[in-house]
Write a protein that holds these residues in place. Structure first.
Motif, PDB file in Angstrom:
ATOM      1  N   ALA A 112       0.829  -1.211   0.000  1.00  0.00           N
ATOM      2  CA  ALA A 112       0.000   0.000   0.000  1.00  0.00           C
ATOM      3  C   ALA A 112       0.858   1.255   0.000  1.00  0.00           C
ATOM      4  CB  ALA A 112      -0.926   0.002   1.210  1.00  0.00           C
ATOM      5  N   LEU A 113       0.569   2.145  -0.938  1.00  0.00           N
ATOM      6  CA  LEU A 113       1.292   3.410  -1.039  1.00  0.00           C
ATOM      7  C   LEU A 113       0.723   4.499  -0.153  1.00  0.00           C
ATOM      8  CD1 LEU A 113       1.794   3.532  -4.920  1.00  0.00           C
ATOM      9  CD2 LEU A 113       3.637   3.440  -3.217  1.00  0.00           C
ATOM     10  N   HIS A 114      -0.481   4.295   0.399  1.00  0.00           N
ATOM     11  CA  HIS A 114      -1.201   5.379   1.067  1.00  0.00           C
ATOM     12  C   HIS A 114      -1.096   5.350   2.592  1.00  0.00           C
ATOM     13  CE1 HIS A 114      -3.992   2.001   1.330  1.00  0.00           C
ATOM     14  NE2 HIS A 114      -4.654   2.663   2.267  1.00  0.00           N
ATOM     15  N   VAL A 115      -0.222   4.498   3.138  1.00  0.00           N
ATOM     16  CA  VAL A 115      -0.216   4.323   4.597  1.00  0.00           C
ATOM     17  C   VAL A 115       1.025   4.905   5.268  1.00  0.00           C
ATOM     18  CG1 VAL A 115      -1.709   2.306   4.511  1.00  0.00           C
ATOM     19  CG2 VAL A 115       0.776   1.989   4.375  1.00  0.00           C
ATOM     20  N   GLY A 116       1.895   5.572   4.503  1.00  0.00           N
ATOM     21  CA  GLY A 116       3.073   6.202   5.087  1.00  0.00           C
ATOM     22  C   GLY A 116       4.353   5.409   4.970  1.00  0.00           C
ATOM     23  N   ASP A 117       4.310   4.272   4.324  1.00  0.00           N
ATOM     24  CA  ASP A 117       5.494   3.439   4.148  1.00  0.00           C
ATOM     25  C   ASP A 117       6.424   4.058   3.104  1.00  0.00           C
ATOM     26  OD1 ASP A 117       7.255   1.307   4.286  1.00  0.00           O
ATOM     27  OD2 ASP A 117       5.892  -0.168   3.382  1.00  0.00           O
ATOM     28  N   ASP A 118       7.669   3.638   3.125  1.00  0.00           N
ATOM     29  CA  ASP A 118       8.652   4.085   2.135  1.00  0.00           C
ATOM     30  C   ASP A 118       8.230   3.633   0.743  1.00  0.00           C
ATOM     31  OD1 ASP A 118      11.507   5.015   1.440  1.00  0.00           O
ATOM     32  OD2 ASP A 118      11.469   2.955   0.689  1.00  0.00           O
ATOM     33  N   VAL A 119       8.165   4.581  -0.189  1.00  0.00           N
ATOM     34  CA  VAL A 119       7.652   4.281  -1.530  1.00  0.00           C
ATOM     35  C   VAL A 119       8.508   3.230  -2.234  1.00  0.00           C
ATOM     36  CG1 VAL A 119       7.248   5.242  -3.828  1.00  0.00           C
ATOM     37  CG2 VAL A 119       6.531   6.516  -1.797  1.00  0.00           C
ATOM     38  N   ASP A 120       9.829   3.324  -2.098  1.00  0.00           N
ATOM     39  CA  ASP A 120      10.697   2.349  -2.755  1.00  0.00           C
ATOM     40  C   ASP A 120      10.442   0.945  -2.223  1.00  0.00           C
ATOM     41  OD1 ASP A 120      13.110   1.635  -4.431  1.00  0.00           O
ATOM     42  OD2 ASP A 120      13.847   1.043  -2.452  1.00  0.00           O
ATOM     43  N   ALA A 121      10.239   0.831  -0.913  1.00  0.00           N
ATOM     44  CA  ALA A 121       9.954  -0.483  -0.328  1.00  0.00           C
ATOM     45  C   ALA A 121       8.634  -1.038  -0.855  1.00  0.00           C
ATOM     46  CB  ALA A 121       9.915  -0.381   1.193  1.00  0.00           C
ATOM     47  N   VAL A 122       7.621  -0.183  -0.950  1.00  0.00           N
ATOM     48  CA  VAL A 122       6.322  -0.624  -1.459  1.00  0.00           C
ATOM     49  C   VAL A 122       6.453  -1.118  -2.897  1.00  0.00           C
ATOM     50  CG1 VAL A 122       3.987   0.100  -2.078  1.00  0.00           C
ATOM     51  CG2 VAL A 122       4.998   0.867   0.075  1.00  0.00           C
ATOM     52  N   MET A 123       7.184  -0.382  -3.720  1.00  0.00           N
ATOM     53  CA  MET A 123       7.321  -0.781  -5.119  1.00  0.00           C
ATOM     54  C   MET A 123       8.115  -2.081  -5.241  1.00  0.00           C
ATOM     55  SD  MET A 123       5.403   1.414  -6.326  1.00  0.00           S
ATOM     56  CE  MET A 123       5.506   0.898  -8.057  1.00  0.00           C
ATOM     57  N   ARG A 124       9.094  -2.269  -4.381  1.00  0.00           N
ATOM     58  CA  ARG A 124       9.825  -3.542  -4.371  1.00  0.00           C
ATOM     59  C   ARG A 124       8.910  -4.678  -3.923  1.00  0.00           C
ATOM     60  NH1 ARG A 124      15.112  -2.701  -0.904  1.00  0.00           N
ATOM     61  NH2 ARG A 124      15.438  -4.900  -1.483  1.00  0.00           N
ATOM     62  N   ASN A 125       8.058  -4.414  -2.974  1.00  0.00           N
ATOM     63  CA  ASN A 125       7.094  -5.428  -2.542  1.00  0.00           C
ATOM     64  C   ASN A 125       6.128  -5.779  -3.672  1.00  0.00           C
ATOM     65  OD1 ASN A 125       8.141  -5.590   0.053  1.00  0.00           O
ATOM     66  ND2 ASN A 125       6.701  -4.072   0.891  1.00  0.00           N
ATOM     67  N   ARG A 126       5.641  -4.774  -4.387  1.00  0.00           N
ATOM     68  CA  ARG A 126       4.722  -5.031  -5.505  1.00  0.00           C
ATOM     69  C   ARG A 126       5.415  -5.842  -6.600  1.00  0.00           C
ATOM     70  NH1 ARG A 126       0.758   0.204  -6.639  1.00  0.00           N
ATOM     71  NH2 ARG A 126      -0.174   0.294  -4.550  1.00  0.00           N
ATOM     72  N   LYS A 127       6.672  -5.554  -6.847  1.00  0.00           N
ATOM     73  CA  LYS A 127       7.442  -6.311  -7.837  1.00  0.00           C
ATOM     74  C   LYS A 127       7.578  -7.764  -7.395  1.00  0.00           C
ATOM     75  CE  LYS A 127      11.811  -6.110 -10.454  1.00  0.00           C
ATOM     76  NZ  LYS A 127      12.474  -7.373 -10.070  1.00  0.00           N
ATOM     77  N   PHE A 128       7.854  -7.980  -6.111  1.00  0.00           N
ATOM     78  CA  PHE A 128       7.964  -9.336  -5.574  1.00  0.00           C
ATOM     79  C   PHE A 128       6.642 -10.086  -5.726  1.00  0.00           C
ATOM     80  CE2 PHE A 128       7.208 -12.091  -1.838  1.00  0.00           C
ATOM     81  CZ  PHE A 128       8.176 -13.052  -2.070  1.00  0.00           C
ATOM     82  N   ILE A 129       5.529  -9.429  -5.425  1.00  0.00           N
ATOM     83  CA  ILE A 129       4.214 -10.054  -5.573  1.00  0.00           C
ATOM     84  C   ILE A 129       3.961 -10.415  -7.025  1.00  0.00           C
ATOM     85  CG2 ILE A 129       1.728  -9.638  -5.397  1.00  0.00           C
ATOM     86  CD1 ILE A 129       2.431  -7.753  -2.982  1.00  0.00           C
ATOM     87  N   ARG A 130       4.228  -9.471  -7.903  1.00  0.00           N
ATOM     88  CA  ARG A 130       3.984  -9.686  -9.332  1.00  0.00           C
ATOM     89  C   ARG A 130       4.802 -10.860  -9.863  1.00  0.00           C
ATOM     90  NH1 ARG A 130       4.863  -4.834 -10.500  1.00  0.00           N
ATOM     91  NH2 ARG A 130       6.976  -4.989 -11.309  1.00  0.00           N
ATOM     92  N   GLU A 131       6.078 -10.912  -9.484  1.00  0.00           N
ATOM     93  CA  GLU A 131       6.950 -11.968  -9.998  1.00  0.00           C
ATOM     94  C   GLU A 131       6.678 -13.308  -9.323  1.00  0.00           C
ATOM     95  OE1 GLU A 131      10.873 -10.402  -9.510  1.00  0.00           O
ATOM     96  OE2 GLU A 131      10.723  -9.083 -11.273  1.00  0.00           O
ATOM     97  N   SER A 132       6.428 -13.305  -8.027  1.00  0.00           N
ATOM     98  CA  SER A 132       6.201 -14.566  -7.309  1.00  0.00           C
ATOM     99  C   SER A 132       4.936 -15.263  -7.763  1.00  0.00           C
ATOM    100  CB  SER A 132       6.127 -14.314  -5.795  1.00  0.00           C
ATOM    101  OG  SER A 132       7.345 -13.793  -5.313  1.00  0.00           O
TER     102      SER A 132
END
Length: 244
Positions: free
Chosen positions: A40-60
């Motif tokens: 989630a991008l809207h909860v205050g987390d680091d944007v780079d970490a969120v995008m890396r997480n989304r990439k991991f989800i997409r690839e996994s």
């Protein structure tokens, strides 16, 4: 990346060609209260970490395309999932084409996955009590155009943890007396609400009876699930569905 299992896969008899998964809070790179697989991008987390997480989800999950993320607003809006420059304001999306990934994010609210028995239509719903009351389930079922449906109720706040005020129960009972059975009285004019039961009552009223899942509690299972009610500052789980 954490070594813990990062996904929960629905236990339901979906037809061949329909794929679904829910992310857990393990397996990602986010830190602090967002640890670790927060998409989630809207909860205050680091944007780079969120995008890396989304990439991991997409690839996994070997997703066929980028999920169609929504700007969820606790509404009854259901939209046809399609790539867009800005996430649409809605709390459900549906698709009738292969390779389109519907997704919702939750951290106590109820995620529902729908698919038609012939595997041609899929949908994902974010249903907090406001969205349930407003009719987000009914609007999404209507968008499935009369298909025979299977529904999976993903992890949400359990019936022993979801305390609400009397005004919430009154609003549901005013909509339909049948909803009354989903509430148990507590002290100080409070009620315990069973969000799974509320969804089942709504689905049954819409003629949907092939319903699975609904046996978790995000509040009490801190190892696997984010919970807004438990932690306030936290990440989100993503619940995804798509078809071949």
């Amino acid at each position: 990346m954490s070594g813990a299992e990062p996904f929960l896969f629905p236990d339901w008899p979906a037809p061949a060609g329909v794929h679904a998964a829910m992310t857990l809070r393990t397996g990602g790179v986010s830190a602090g209260p967002y640890k670790s697989l927060n998409p989630a991008l809207h909860v205050g987390d680091d944007v780079d970490a969120v995008m890396r997480n989304r990439k991991f989800i997409r690839e996994s999950l070997a997703l066929p395309s980028e999920p169609v993320w929504l700007e969820q607003i606790h509404s009854n809006q259901a939209v046809k999932a399609a790539a867009a420059l800005m996430p649409p304001q809605a709390d459900a999306s549906y698709a009738d084409a292969p390779g389109v990934v519907c997704v919702v994010m939750t951290a106590d609210c109820l995620p529902l996955l729908l698919c038609s028995a012939d595997g041609r239509r899929v949908a994902a719903i974010h249903a907090g009590w406001r969205g349930l009351l407003a009719g987000v389930i009914g609007n999404t079922v209507a968008a499935m155009e009369g298909a025979e449906l299977l529904v999976w109720l993903g992890p949400a706040i359990g019936p022993g943890a979801f305390e609400v005020g009397a005004e919430v129960r009154a609003a549901f009972v005013q909509k339909s007396p049948a909803f009354g059975e989903a509430f148990r009285p507590q002290a100080d004019a409070k009620w315990l609400a069973d969000i799974y039961r509320l969804a089942r009552i709504e689905l049954n009223a819409l003629g949907v009876t092939n319903i699975y899942g609904g046996r978790f509690c995000t509040v009490t299972d801190a190892d696997r699930f984010y919970s807004y009610r438990r932690d306030t500052v936290t990440g989100r789980m993503a619940t995804l569905i798509w078809r071949d």
